[in-house]
Every structure is written in structure tokens, then in C-alpha cells.
Design a protein around this motif. Structure first.
Motif, PDB file in Angstrom:
ATOM      1  N   LYS A 215       0.834  -1.212   0.000  1.00 33.28           N
ATOM      2  CA  LYS A 215       0.000   0.000   0.000  1.00 33.28           C
ATOM      3  C   LYS A 215       0.868   1.260   0.000  1.00 33.28           C
ATOM      4  O   LYS A 215       0.578   2.231  -0.714  1.00 33.28           O
ATOM      5  N   ALA A 216       1.939   1.237   0.800  1.00 27.52           N
ATOM      6  CA  ALA A 216       2.822   2.403   0.848  1.00 27.52           C
ATOM      7  C   ALA A 216       3.429   2.679  -0.524  1.00 27.52           C
ATOM      8  O   ALA A 216       3.491   3.829  -0.972  1.00 27.52           O
ATOM      9  N   LEU A 217       3.844   1.625  -1.219  1.00 30.41           N
ATOM     10  CA  LEU A 217       4.418   1.800  -2.557  1.00 30.41           C
ATOM     11  C   LEU A 217       3.374   2.344  -3.538  1.00 30.41           C
ATOM     12  O   LEU A 217       3.673   3.221  -4.353  1.00 30.41           O
TER      13      LEU A 217
ATOM     14  N   LYS B 111       3.559   5.923  -5.541  1.00 27.07           N
ATOM     15  CA  LYS B 111       3.412   6.075  -6.991  1.00 27.07           C
ATOM     16  C   LYS B 111       2.324   7.099  -7.313  1.00 27.07           C
ATOM     17  O   LYS B 111       2.483   7.963  -8.165  1.00 27.07           O
ATOM     18  N   ALA B 112       1.203   6.975  -6.586  1.00 31.20           N
ATOM     19  CA  ALA B 112       0.043   7.823  -6.876  1.00 31.20           C
ATOM     20  C   ALA B 112       0.315   9.300  -6.605  1.00 31.20           C
ATOM     21  O   ALA B 112      -0.144  10.167  -7.363  1.00 31.20           O
ATOM     22  N   ASP B 113       1.042   9.598  -5.541  1.00 27.24           N
ATOM     23  CA  ASP B 113       1.248  11.019  -5.200  1.00 27.24           C
ATOM     24  C   ASP B 113       2.549  11.598  -5.765  1.00 27.24           C
ATOM     25  O   ASP B 113       2.887  12.756  -5.506  1.00 27.24           O
TER      26      ASP B 113
ATOM     27  N   ALA C 120       7.465   8.571  -5.393  1.00 25.97           N
ATOM     28  CA  ALA C 120       8.387   7.587  -5.970  1.00 25.97           C
ATOM     29  C   ALA C 120       9.065   8.155  -7.216  1.00 25.97           C
ATOM     30  O   ALA C 120      10.269   7.976  -7.428  1.00 25.97           O
ATOM     31  N   ALA C 121       8.290   8.856  -8.037  1.00 26.39           N
ATOM     32  CA  ALA C 121       8.849   9.461  -9.252  1.00 26.39           C
ATOM     33  C   ALA C 121       9.929  10.490  -8.897  1.00 26.39           C
ATOM     34  O   ALA C 121      10.967  10.580  -9.570  1.00 26.39           O
ATOM     35  N   LYS C 122       9.693  11.251  -7.847  1.00 23.62           N
ATOM     36  CA  LYS C 122      10.660  12.270  -7.420  1.00 23.62           C
ATOM     37  C   LYS C 122      11.973  11.625  -6.996  1.00 23.62           C
ATOM     38  O   LYS C 122      13.065  12.107  -7.336  1.00 23.62           O
ATOM     39  N   ILE C 123      11.873  10.508  -6.251  1.00 26.34           N
ATOM     40  CA  ILE C 123      13.082   9.784  -5.827  1.00 26.34           C
ATOM     41  C   ILE C 123      13.825   9.241  -7.046  1.00 26.34           C
ATOM     42  O   ILE C 123      15.049   9.329  -7.138  1.00 26.34           O
ATOM     43  N   ALA C 124      13.080   8.698  -8.006  1.00 32.76           N
ATOM     44  CA  ALA C 124      13.689   8.154  -9.228  1.00 32.76           C
ATOM     45  C   ALA C 124      14.417   9.235 -10.005  1.00 32.76           C
ATOM     46  O   ALA C 124      15.537   9.026 -10.493  1.00 32.76           O
ATOM     47  N   GLU C 125      13.810  10.385 -10.108  1.00 28.33           N
ATOM     48  CA  GLU C 125      14.421  11.483 -10.869  1.00 28.33           C
ATOM     49  C   GLU C 125      15.719  11.949 -10.227  1.00 28.33           C
ATOM     50  O   GLU C 125      16.657  12.354 -10.914  1.00 28.33           O
ATOM     51  N   GLN C 126      15.781  11.870  -8.900  1.00 24.82           N
ATOM     52  CA  GLN C 126      16.997  12.276  -8.193  1.00 24.82           C
ATOM     53  C   GLN C 126      18.159  11.337  -8.509  1.00 24.82           C
ATOM     54  O   GLN C 126      19.308  11.772  -8.587  1.00 24.82           O
TER      55      GLN C 126
END
Length: 266
Positions: free
Chosen positions: A241-243, A247-249, A252-258
Motif C-alpha cells: 500500500k505504501a508503494l 506512486k500515486a502522489d 516515488a517518481a521524485k526519488i527516481a528522478e533524483q
């Protein structure tokens, strides 16, 4: 006769009274103590697996999966401890309860599913082929008669062996404790190619583009997930659920971009 009857009746009454006397009720068993609430999870990882999890110049553990695990733990109100382990013994570490989760670029495979409970995949990966810059090796077919390296116990080894004809064409498949050592041997000429997770390979190639090249061919696509014990369904549900929320908010994308310069979240 009357006297005897009276005595008999009195005796019988005493016996009946004794039989009808209620014994004191046994004390009720104390309720079993409730299981202690989980306040911390121990994450097992290979601490030489950049950019997923590795030590920086201050010897602190950093990486994409480190940041993902920290964010998920924060949402669950849990403390997270990162424990470097021998990655080739990861399933034993998990089943032996020395760690609670494997979160370090862990590929979901049917074989691993027999002993590990995986979350939904959060990332896609390929097993790429890295060669020295200027190498004559241009495709998988060119690996015939070559010495190829991969990390011991990694999905790279599984992916290579699935392509039996290519694997049998190698002069030798050498395995290493970590990808960094394998890539160092590639640089020094002790290997002619390395099969490695794309996230790792491209990280190193980007740092030293004049030393390495990546082939168009690869050994297949795979997915990363968090691995837990088969019976740890409650923690599995919470991390899943946390994952999904991350993804929804967009967290996760922000961490990936970093770490990767783009959103690679599945």
C-alpha cells in the motif's frame, strides 16, 4: 425397624448432599498476551550495488532503494534498519529472520516466488551487456569463446543460463561477490564482458563513458519487487500500500528522478 429406616434415610440424604455439592470453578486461564506491535523493519541489502544501495564517501548507506524504503517506513510509522548481507545468501537471511525484507534491486522470478513473498513490482530492469569501449563484441553472438562476468547469486546469472546456447558458447562465466569488482576486472582485461542490471551498468557507464560501452542486445526484461517472508502477509500488505501511495502522489517518481534523471517507476 422404624429406627433403622430413619438412620438409613439420614445416611442417604448425607450421601446425596455430598454428591450435589458443587466444586469451586477452576480459575479462568489468563488471556494470551497480544503480540508486540512491530516498530522496526530490518532491510537486507548488498551495500555495493550503486545506485540502488551503496556507501558514499562518508561510508553512509545511500541509494535509490534506500530512499524508497525510508519513505515507505515513514508512512508506516516504522523505524528502518539497513543491514548489509551476503547477497548470494539472501533467502537464508530472510527465512532465518535476520532481516525482515530484501529491498535492493531484487528481481521477481518464479523460482524465488517459491520462498519469497513479493510486493507488486515497482520498477522494470534489463540485464545489459557491458564491454570495454572499442570492443569487437557487438552482439550476444560475439560472446562465443569469451570470458564473461556476473554477480554471484544475481538474476544476471539466471538470465544468462536461460539462453543455454549462448551460455554454452562462453569460454567461461566468472562470478563475483559484487558488480563493482566484475566491472573492475572488465577494465583490467581479465573479463571481456559483464552482464549486469541495467540500473547499475548505466550508472557506471555514465560516470566513465570513455571506458565502457553497452550493447543493444540484452538478456531480457525483469521486474523489481520487495521480498518478504511467505507468512509475513501483514507487513507485505502495508508495504504494498505504501508503494502504491508513493506512486500515486508522485513521491516515488521524485526519488527516481533524483537518482536516474527520469521517472523509471513501473
Amino acid at each position: 425397624m422404624k429406627k433403622f429406616a430413619t438412620v438409613a434415610l439420614l445416611t442417604l440424604g448425607a450421601v446425596l448432599a455430598g454428591c450435589s455439592k458443587q466444586e469451586p470453578a477452576a480459575p479462568a486461564a489468563a488471556p494470551a498476551p497480544a503480540p508486540a506491535a512491530v516498530t522496526k523493519i530490518v532491510v537486507g541489502l548488498d551495500d555495493n550495488f550503486p545506485p540502488m544501495g551503496f556507501r558514499d564517501e562518508k561510508n553512509e548507506l545511500v541509494g535509490f532503494d534506500i530512499d524508497m524504503a525510508k519513505e515507505a517506513a515513514k508512512r508506516l510509522g516504522l523505524e528502518v534498519e539497513f543491514k548489509p548481507i551476503d547477497w548470494s545468501a539472501k533467502e537464508a537471511e530472510l527465512s532465518g529472520k535476520r532481516v525482515d525484507a530484501l529491498w535492493n534491486g531484487l528481481t521477481i522470478t518464479e523460482e524465488r516466488k517459491q520462498n519469497i513473498l513479493f510486493t507488486a513490482p515497482y520498477m522494470e530492469n534489463h540485464q545489459i551487456i557491458v564491454v570495454p569501449a572499442g570492443s569487437a563484441i557487438k552482439a550476444k553472438a560475439d560472446l562465443a569463446g569469451k570470458v564473461v562476468g556476473a554477480q554471484e547469486g544475481s538474476s544476471a546469472v539466471d538470465a544468462i543460463k536461460k539462453e543455454e546456447a549462448v551460455y554454452k558458447s562462453f569460454k567461461e562465466l566468472k562470478t563475483f561477490g559484487d558488480n563493482v569488482t566484475a566491472l573492475m576486472d572488465l577494465t583490467t582485461g581479465r573479463l571481456e564482458a559483464v552482464v549486469v542490471d541495467e540500473v547499475v551498468g548505466r550508472y557506471y557507464v555514465a560516470k566513465k563513458p570513455d571506458q565502457y560501452a553497452v550493447l543493444e542486445d540484452n538478456f531480457g526484461t525483469e521486474e523489481y519487487g520487495v521480498g518478504l517472508r511467505k507468512d509475513d502477509t501483514e507487513l507485505h500488505g502495508k508495504i504494498d500500500k505504501a508503494l502504491a501511495d508513493m506512486k500515486a502522489d508522485g513521491s516515488a517518481a521524485k526519488i527516481a528522478e533524483q537518482w536516474f534523471g527520469k521517472n523509471i517507476i513501473k
